[in-house]
Design a protein around this motif. Structure first.
Motif, mmCIF file in Angstrom:
data_model
loop_
_atom_site.group_PDB
_atom_site.id
_atom_site.type_symbol
_atom_site.label_atom_id
_atom_site.label_comp_id
_atom_site.label_asym_id
_atom_site.label_seq_id
_atom_site.Cartn_x
_atom_site.Cartn_y
_atom_site.Cartn_z
ATOM 1 N N ILE A 1 0.724 -1.439 -0.062
ATOM 2 C CA ILE A 1 -0.024 -0.340 0.245
ATOM 3 C C ILE A 1 0.753 1.500 -0.022
ATOM 4 N N ALA A 2 2.484 1.481 0.629
ATOM 5 C CA ALA A 2 3.201 2.608 1.000
ATOM 6 C C ALA A 2 3.617 2.936 -0.901
ATOM 7 N N PHE A 3 3.863 1.871 -0.917
ATOM 8 C CA PHE A 3 4.645 2.023 -3.074
ATOM 9 C C PHE A 3 3.304 2.333 -3.114
ATOM 10 N N ALA A 4 2.278 1.722 -3.381
ATOM 11 C CA ALA A 4 1.547 2.665 -3.972
ATOM 12 C C ALA A 4 0.434 4.294 -4.287
ATOM 13 N N LEU A 5 1.349 4.346 -3.025
ATOM 14 C CA LEU A 5 1.199 5.567 -2.341
ATOM 15 C C LEU A 5 2.294 6.530 -2.538
ATOM 16 N N GLY A 6 3.433 5.985 -2.902
ATOM 17 C CA GLY A 6 4.587 6.523 -3.401
ATOM 18 C C GLY A 6 5.844 6.732 -1.997
ATOM 19 N N TRP A 7 5.894 5.909 -1.492
ATOM 20 C CA TRP A 7 6.517 5.734 -0.522
ATOM 21 C C TRP A 7 8.114 5.045 -0.962
ATOM 22 N N SER A 8 9.316 6.209 -0.916
ATOM 23 C CA SER A 8 10.934 5.490 -1.302
ATOM 24 C C SER A 8 11.795 5.848 0.288
ATOM 25 N N PRO A 9 11.625 4.082 0.680
ATOM 26 C CA PRO A 9 12.546 3.660 0.859
ATOM 27 C C PRO A 9 13.749 3.746 1.052
ATOM 28 N N HIS A 10 14.113 3.999 2.667
ATOM 29 C CA HIS A 10 15.648 3.846 2.142
ATOM 30 C C HIS A 10 16.681 2.930 3.216
ATOM 31 N N GLY A 11 17.802 2.889 3.340
ATOM 32 C CA GLY A 11 18.959 2.205 4.538
ATOM 33 C C GLY A 11 18.886 1.505 4.607
ATOM 34 N N ASN A 12 19.000 0.695 5.960
ATOM 35 C CA ASN A 12 19.799 -1.086 5.523
ATOM 36 C C ASN A 12 18.590 -1.468 6.043
ATOM 37 N N PRO A 13 18.580 -2.608 5.427
ATOM 38 C CA PRO A 13 17.436 -3.553 5.991
ATOM 39 C C PRO A 13 17.630 -4.427 6.783
ATOM 40 N N PHE A 14 18.911 -4.686 6.723
ATOM 41 C CA PHE A 14 19.508 -5.953 8.153
ATOM 42 C C PHE A 14 18.756 -4.942 10.010
ATOM 43 N N ALA A 15 18.952 -3.713 9.803
ATOM 44 C CA ALA A 15 19.207 -3.159 10.433
ATOM 45 C C ALA A 15 17.016 -2.701 10.636
ATOM 46 N N VAL A 16 16.288 -2.505 9.035
ATOM 47 C CA VAL A 16 14.806 -2.704 9.956
ATOM 48 C C VAL A 16 14.530 -3.622 10.438
ATOM 49 N N LEU A 17 14.869 -5.078 9.861
ATOM 50 C CA LEU A 17 14.506 -6.806 10.286
ATOM 51 C C LEU A 17 14.791 -6.534 11.894
ATOM 52 N N LEU A 18 15.911 -5.564 12.703
ATOM 53 C CA LEU A 18 16.520 -6.106 14.041
ATOM 54 C C LEU A 18 15.717 -5.155 14.602
ATOM 55 N N LEU A 19 15.205 -3.528 14.079
ATOM 56 C CA LEU A 19 14.030 -3.129 14.839
ATOM 57 C C LEU A 19 12.848 -3.798 15.078
ATOM 58 N N LEU A 20 12.563 -4.693 13.737
ATOM 59 C CA LEU A 20 11.234 -4.959 14.076
ATOM 60 C C LEU A 20 11.509 -6.929 15.453
ATOM 61 N N VAL A 21 11.708 -7.114 14.852
ATOM 62 C CA VAL A 21 12.169 -8.403 15.742
ATOM 63 C C VAL A 21 12.575 -8.295 16.841
ATOM 64 N N LEU A 22 13.473 -7.040 17.486
ATOM 65 C CA LEU A 22 13.462 -6.261 18.981
ATOM 66 C C LEU A 22 12.114 -5.875 19.492
ATOM 67 N N GLY A 23 11.777 -4.759 18.488
ATOM 68 C CA GLY A 23 9.924 -4.445 18.891
ATOM 69 C C GLY A 23 8.733 -5.620 19.678
ATOM 70 N N THR A 24 9.104 -6.812 19.017
ATOM 71 C CA THR A 24 8.680 -7.924 18.508
ATOM 72 C C THR A 24 8.408 -8.839 19.822
ATOM 73 N N ALA A 25 10.074 -8.635 20.292
ATOM 74 C CA ALA A 25 9.961 -9.083 21.506
ATOM 75 C C ALA A 25 9.797 -8.310 22.928
ATOM 76 N N ALA A 26 9.771 -7.330 22.344
ATOM 77 C CA ALA A 26 9.533 -6.260 23.186
ATOM 78 C C ALA A 26 7.863 -6.399 24.222
ATOM 79 N N PHE A 27 7.436 -6.108 22.665
ATOM 80 C CA PHE A 27 5.911 -5.795 23.322
ATOM 81 C C PHE A 27 5.080 -7.330 23.553
ATOM 82 N N SER A 28 5.619 -8.211 22.879
ATOM 83 C CA SER A 28 5.394 -9.759 23.327
ATOM 84 C C SER A 28 5.230 -9.583 25.158
ATOM 85 N N GLY A 29 6.496 -8.942 25.441
ATOM 86 C CA GLY A 29 6.678 -9.411 26.349
ATOM 87 C C GLY A 29 5.991 -8.666 27.704
ATOM 88 N N LEU A 30 5.320 -7.494 27.155
ATOM 89 C CA LEU A 30 4.547 -6.990 27.855
ATOM 90 C C LEU A 30 2.775 -7.102 27.802
#
Length: 257
Positions: A135-164
């Motif tokens: 959906i974001a690409f269809a709206l004109g999104w232009s992402p940048h950056g390191n995919p590994f950093a994105v994955l690490l953020l998502l995994v840590l975010g999932t772990a943090a919210f799961s614990g809570l």
């Protein structure tokens, strides 16, 4: 004709743990995707927010396209809605109705049940991220950056919210969990940097809000995907602290009955 001894001898016993975890993960995922309230939290609300605020100039998101600012925050919201809000509510009512107690007495170990729930969350998040990204690409999104950093953020975010989420579900009554989880979802949606930039808040409030897991996740994703940062160590550190605190407290205080 005789049959060799033991040819039809029964061999009762539990299935391998890996197979049990896989079956429980599939069941948890199907139950989550069939639940209308869960779909509202995990799919409908993030999608509507992304489309609405990307297409209508309601909030000043600074320079650049609104969708470039909003998409990282909506991805963070999707993680929170599944790993925290949805999991807390579902687990809280499973605990109330005795489902967890019965499963805990089954051949499936309790740690394996928690693993299956975590894997179910990850599967659901993967589906969310694919949908929101398209959906974001269809709206004109232009992402940048390191995919590994994105994955690490998502995994840590999932772990943090799961614990809570598990901490809340394992310590409060189901009705209290339902109310508290939805209230926290709404408060963090407004004050967690998801759709409202953090610089819109006063300095002291901004500092305090920046220590929340949703703020760290949304800001970290934004630094990578919008600004092209290589690795947002500060935000990763905040998420790591919440992960340790949340999972540690959930393991210590979770009540199965």
């Amino acid at each position: 004709m005789s049959v060799g001894t033991g040819t039809y001898t029964p061999d009762p016993g539990a299935a391998p743990v890996g197979r049990m975890i896989g079956a429980q993960t599939a069941l948890e995922t199907r139950m989550l995707l069939r639940n209308g309230e869960q779909l509202l939290l995990t799919v409908v609300i993030p999608t509507l927010l992304l489309v609405l605020f990307s297409g209508v100039d309601i909030i000043d998101t600074g320079e650049g396209k609104s969708v470039d600012f909003l998409t990282p925050g909506i991805l963070a919201l999707a993680v929170m809605s599944t790993a925290f809000t949805g999991q807390a509510i579902a687990t809280g009512f499973e605990r109330r109705y005795g489902v967890l107690k019965r499963l805990g007495a089954s051949p499936l170990p309790r740690w394996a049940l928690m693993t299956a729930k975590t894997l179910s969350v990850l599967v659901t998040e993967a589906l969310q991220i694919v949908l929101l990204t398209v959906i974001a690409f269809a709206l004109g999104w232009s992402p940048h950056g390191n995919p590994f950093a994105v994955l690490l953020l998502l995994v840590l975010g999932t772990a943090a919210f799961s614990g809570l989420g598990l901490l809340m579900a394992g310590t409060l009554k189901a009705e209290a969990t339902l109310a508290a989880a939805n209230l926290v979802f709404l408060l963090l949606l407004v004050g967690g940097g998801v759709i409202v930039p953090m610089d819109k808040f006063p300095g002291g409030v901004q500092t305090a809000l920046g220590l929340l897991p949703i703020s760290a996740l949304s800001d970290g994703l934004r630094d990578v995907l919008q600004q092209g940062a290589s690795m947002p160590w500060g935000d990763l550190g905040v998420l790591a602290v919440w992960t340790v605190l949340g999972l540690g407290a959930a393991a210590r205080f979770f009540r199965w009955e």
